[in-house]
Design an enzyme around this catalytic site. Structure first.
Site, PDB file in Angstrom:
ATOM      1  N   PRO A  14      56.067  -2.696  44.226  1.00  0.00           N
ATOM      2  CA  PRO A  14      56.072  -3.069  45.439  1.00  0.00           C
ATOM      3  C   PRO A  14      54.441  -1.887  45.810  1.00  0.00           C
ATOM      4  O   PRO A  14      54.564  -0.803  46.268  1.00  0.00           O
ATOM      5  CB  PRO A  14      56.766  -2.554  46.432  1.00  0.00           C
ATOM      6  CG  PRO A  14      57.714  -2.288  45.602  1.00  0.00           C
ATOM      7  CD  PRO A  14      57.510  -1.894  43.768  1.00  0.00           C
ATOM      8  N   ASN A  15      53.152  -2.929  46.854  1.00  0.00           N
ATOM      9  CA  ASN A  15      52.084  -1.510  47.720  1.00  0.00           C
ATOM     10  C   ASN A  15      51.184  -1.577  46.708  1.00  0.00           C
ATOM     11  O   ASN A  15      50.108  -1.061  47.147  1.00  0.00           O
ATOM     12  CB  ASN A  15      52.903  -0.832  48.501  1.00  0.00           C
ATOM     13  CG  ASN A  15      53.904  -0.752  49.430  1.00  0.00           C
ATOM     14  OD1 ASN A  15      53.700  -1.877  50.243  1.00  0.00           O
ATOM     15  ND2 ASN A  15      54.869  -0.305  49.383  1.00  0.00           N
ATOM     16  N   ARG A  22      44.024   1.853  51.086  1.00  0.00           N
ATOM     17  CA  ARG A  22      44.454   2.460  52.050  1.00  0.00           C
ATOM     18  C   ARG A  22      45.160   4.450  51.091  1.00  0.00           C
ATOM     19  O   ARG A  22      45.280   4.399  49.762  1.00  0.00           O
ATOM     20  CB  ARG A  22      46.000   2.390  52.574  1.00  0.00           C
ATOM     21  CG  ARG A  22      45.504   1.320  53.761  1.00  0.00           C
ATOM     22  CD  ARG A  22      46.444   0.712  54.361  1.00  0.00           C
ATOM     23  NE  ARG A  22      45.778  -0.834  54.598  1.00  0.00           N
ATOM     24  CZ  ARG A  22      46.725  -2.424  54.142  1.00  0.00           C
ATOM     25  NH1 ARG A  22      48.457  -2.011  54.823  1.00  0.00           N
ATOM     26  NH2 ARG A  22      46.312  -3.271  53.950  1.00  0.00           N
ATOM     27  N   TYR A  27      46.645   8.571  46.266  1.00  0.00           N
ATOM     28  CA  TYR A  27      46.373   8.085  45.274  1.00  0.00           C
ATOM     29  C   TYR A  27      45.558   7.084  44.772  1.00  0.00           C
ATOM     30  O   TYR A  27      45.033   6.585  43.786  1.00  0.00           O
ATOM     31  CB  TYR A  27      47.193   6.322  45.771  1.00  0.00           C
ATOM     32  CG  TYR A  27      49.045   6.200  46.241  1.00  0.00           C
ATOM     33  CD1 TYR A  27      49.835   7.027  45.361  1.00  0.00           C
ATOM     34  CD2 TYR A  27      49.347   5.802  46.801  1.00  0.00           C
ATOM     35  CE1 TYR A  27      50.741   6.946  45.492  1.00  0.00           C
ATOM     36  CE2 TYR A  27      50.684   6.524  47.213  1.00  0.00           C
ATOM     37  CZ  TYR A  27      51.786   6.572  46.843  1.00  0.00           C
ATOM     38  OH  TYR A  27      52.713   6.631  46.823  1.00  0.00           O
ATOM     39  N   ASN A  78      55.330   0.239  36.322  1.00  0.00           N
ATOM     40  CA  ASN A  78      54.946   1.052  37.705  1.00  0.00           C
ATOM     41  C   ASN A  78      55.922   0.269  38.927  1.00  0.00           C
ATOM     42  O   ASN A  78      54.848  -0.415  38.981  1.00  0.00           O
ATOM     43  CB  ASN A  78      53.472   1.256  38.208  1.00  0.00           C
ATOM     44  CG  ASN A  78      53.893   2.820  39.215  1.00  0.00           C
ATOM     45  OD1 ASN A  78      54.261   2.160  39.838  1.00  0.00           O
ATOM     46  ND2 ASN A  78      52.945   2.858  39.765  1.00  0.00           N
ATOM     47  N   ALA A  81      58.514   2.274  44.536  1.00  0.00           N
ATOM     48  CA  ALA A  81      59.382   2.748  45.469  1.00  0.00           C
ATOM     49  C   ALA A  81      60.574   1.825  44.768  1.00  0.00           C
ATOM     50  O   ALA A  81      61.312   3.236  45.003  1.00  0.00           O
ATOM     51  CB  ALA A  81      59.132   2.416  47.086  1.00  0.00           C
ATOM     52  N   GLU A 102      57.491   4.165  31.714  1.00  0.00           N
ATOM     53  CA  GLU A 102      57.538   4.751  32.706  1.00  0.00           C
ATOM     54  C   GLU A 102      56.416   4.814  32.895  1.00  0.00           C
ATOM     55  O   GLU A 102      55.718   5.850  32.637  1.00  0.00           O
ATOM     56  CB  GLU A 102      58.389   5.624  33.245  1.00  0.00           C
ATOM     57  CG  GLU A 102      58.423   5.325  34.847  1.00  0.00           C
ATOM     58  CD  GLU A 102      59.855   7.051  34.993  1.00  0.00           C
ATOM     59  OE1 GLU A 102      61.045   6.816  34.485  1.00  0.00           O
ATOM     60  OE2 GLU A 102      60.246   6.721  36.464  1.00  0.00           O
ATOM     61  N   HIS A 104      53.786   6.569  36.577  1.00  0.00           N
ATOM     62  CA  HIS A 104      53.731   6.455  38.537  1.00  0.00           C
ATOM     63  C   HIS A 104      51.757   7.160  38.003  1.00  0.00           C
ATOM     64  O   HIS A 104      51.405   8.109  36.992  1.00  0.00           O
ATOM     65  CB  HIS A 104      54.213   7.513  39.341  1.00  0.00           C
ATOM     66  CG  HIS A 104      55.665   6.999  38.855  1.00  0.00           C
ATOM     67  ND1 HIS A 104      55.816   5.874  39.768  1.00  0.00           N
ATOM     68  CD2 HIS A 104      56.811   7.580  37.456  1.00  0.00           C
ATOM     69  CE1 HIS A 104      57.405   5.518  39.146  1.00  0.00           C
ATOM     70  NE2 HIS A 104      58.056   6.279  38.310  1.00  0.00           N
ATOM     71  N   ARG A 111      56.540  15.821  44.726  1.00  0.00           N
ATOM     72  CA  ARG A 111      56.298  15.727  46.071  1.00  0.00           C
ATOM     73  C   ARG A 111      57.721  14.795  46.733  1.00  0.00           C
ATOM     74  O   ARG A 111      58.008  16.640  46.591  1.00  0.00           O
ATOM     75  CB  ARG A 111      55.728  13.527  45.571  1.00  0.00           C
ATOM     76  CG  ARG A 111      54.500  13.197  44.689  1.00  0.00           C
ATOM     77  CD  ARG A 111      53.587  12.601  45.092  1.00  0.00           C
ATOM     78  NE  ARG A 111      53.604  11.918  46.607  1.00  0.00           N
ATOM     79  CZ  ARG A 111      53.651  10.200  46.309  1.00  0.00           C
ATOM     80  NH1 ARG A 111      53.987   9.636  45.941  1.00  0.00           N
ATOM     81  NH2 ARG A 111      53.766   9.714  47.772  1.00  0.00           N
TER      82      ARG A 111
HETATM   83  O1  CA2 Z   1      52.415   7.348  41.319  1.00  0.00           O
HETATM   84  C1  CA2 Z   1      53.406   5.697  42.062  1.00  0.00           C
HETATM   85  O2  CA2 Z   1      52.882   4.892  40.626  1.00  0.00           O
HETATM   86  C2  CA2 Z   1      54.744   5.732  43.194  1.00  0.00           C
HETATM   87  O3  CA2 Z   1      55.180   4.411  41.616  1.00  0.00           O
HETATM   88  C3  CA2 Z   1      53.596   4.828  43.617  1.00  0.00           C
HETATM   89  C4  CA2 Z   1      54.468   4.040  44.338  1.00  0.00           C
HETATM   90  C5  CA2 Z   1      55.417   5.077  44.975  1.00  0.00           C
HETATM   91  O4  CA2 Z   1      56.825   4.514  46.377  1.00  0.00           O
HETATM   92  C6  CA2 Z   1      56.309   5.815  43.789  1.00  0.00           C
HETATM   93  O5  CA2 Z   1      57.343   6.698  44.730  1.00  0.00           O
HETATM   94  C7  CA2 Z   1      55.296   6.585  43.720  1.00  0.00           C
HETATM   95  C8  CA2 Z   1      53.913   3.212  45.747  1.00  0.00           C
HETATM   96  C9  CA2 Z   1      52.937   3.318  45.515  1.00  0.00           C
HETATM   97  C10 CA2 Z   1      52.226   2.133  47.108  1.00  0.00           C
HETATM   98  O6  CA2 Z   1      50.956   2.132  46.425  1.00  0.00           O
HETATM   99  C11 CA2 Z   1      50.070   2.476  47.985  1.00  0.00           C
HETATM  100  C12 CA2 Z   1      48.555   2.411  48.074  1.00  0.00           C
HETATM  101  C13 CA2 Z   1      47.872   2.049  48.579  1.00  0.00           C
HETATM  102  C14 CA2 Z   1      48.366   2.603  50.489  1.00  0.00           C
HETATM  103  C15 CA2 Z   1      49.695   2.664  50.696  1.00  0.00           C
HETATM  104  C16 CA2 Z   1      50.441   2.460  49.525  1.00  0.00           C
END
Ligand code: CA2
Length: 151
Positions: A14-15, A22, A27, A78, A81, A102, A104, A111
């Site tokens: 997700p996301n 963003r 990121y 990946n 969340a 896994e 990330h 964090r």
């Molecule tokens: O660091 C990572 O790759 C995560 O898997 C990214 C997830 C986060 O919930 C994990 O804890 C770590 C979030 C991805 C959200 O990506 C976004 C990208 C642009 C703007 C907002 C969120």
């Protein structure tokens, strides 16, 4: 079993479709399409094919893991969340018995406390985090070595 060129599944949760649009401070500025291109060329150089997928839905991630059985030599996941919440994803990985790394972008250990818990780690062969887009190419290297699937 793998035909001419063994392949791996690179699966994004997700996301991650929002990458590069963003929160570039957390990121980075690269998009998921940039990461896909990096992964394809990196894997190709190792003699590996790539299926690259992203979905925001937990059930679709489970389905994609099931469908990898008999098709892919390894998975780079990946789970976004869902990493921190999903027993369903953990069970899916256990059930298919496909070596899974896994991945990330961020260092989840540096964090918020809730990001230190990963249900994926218990069933993964290892975890790579904190290297931005390079986390993915490192995961491909790890899978190529682990599976011995290089061409
Ligand atoms: O660091 C990572 O790759 C995560 O898997 C990214 C997830 C986060 O919930 C994990 O804890 C770590 C979030 C991805 C959200 O990506 C976004 C990208 C642009 C703007 C907002 C969120």
């Amino acid at each position: 079993m793998w035909g001419k060129m063994p392949s791996i599944l690179i699966l994004n949760g997700p996301n991650l479709n929002l990458l590069g649009t963003r929160q570039p401070d957390v990121y980075g500025a690269v998009t998921l399409v940039d990461i896909e291109k990096m992964c394809r060329s990196h894997a190709k150089a190792l003699g590996l094919g790539v299926d690259f997928e992203q979905t925001n839905s937990e059930g679709s991630l489970v389905d994609l893991i099931h469908q990898a059985k008999g098709k892919h030599a390894g998975i780079a996941l990946n789970a976004g969340a869902y990493t921190h919440t999903s027993v369903a994803l953990m069970d899916a990985i256990s059930s298919v018995e496909i070596p899974t790394v896994e991945v990330h972008l961020s260092n989840i250990h540096a964090r918020e406390a809730f990001r230190k818990t990963s249900y994926i780690s218990a069933v993964a062969i290892g975890q790579i985090c904190g290297f931005g887009a390079q986390s993915y190419t490192l995961a491909i290297d790890a899978l190529a070595r682990h599976t011995g699937a290089q061409g």
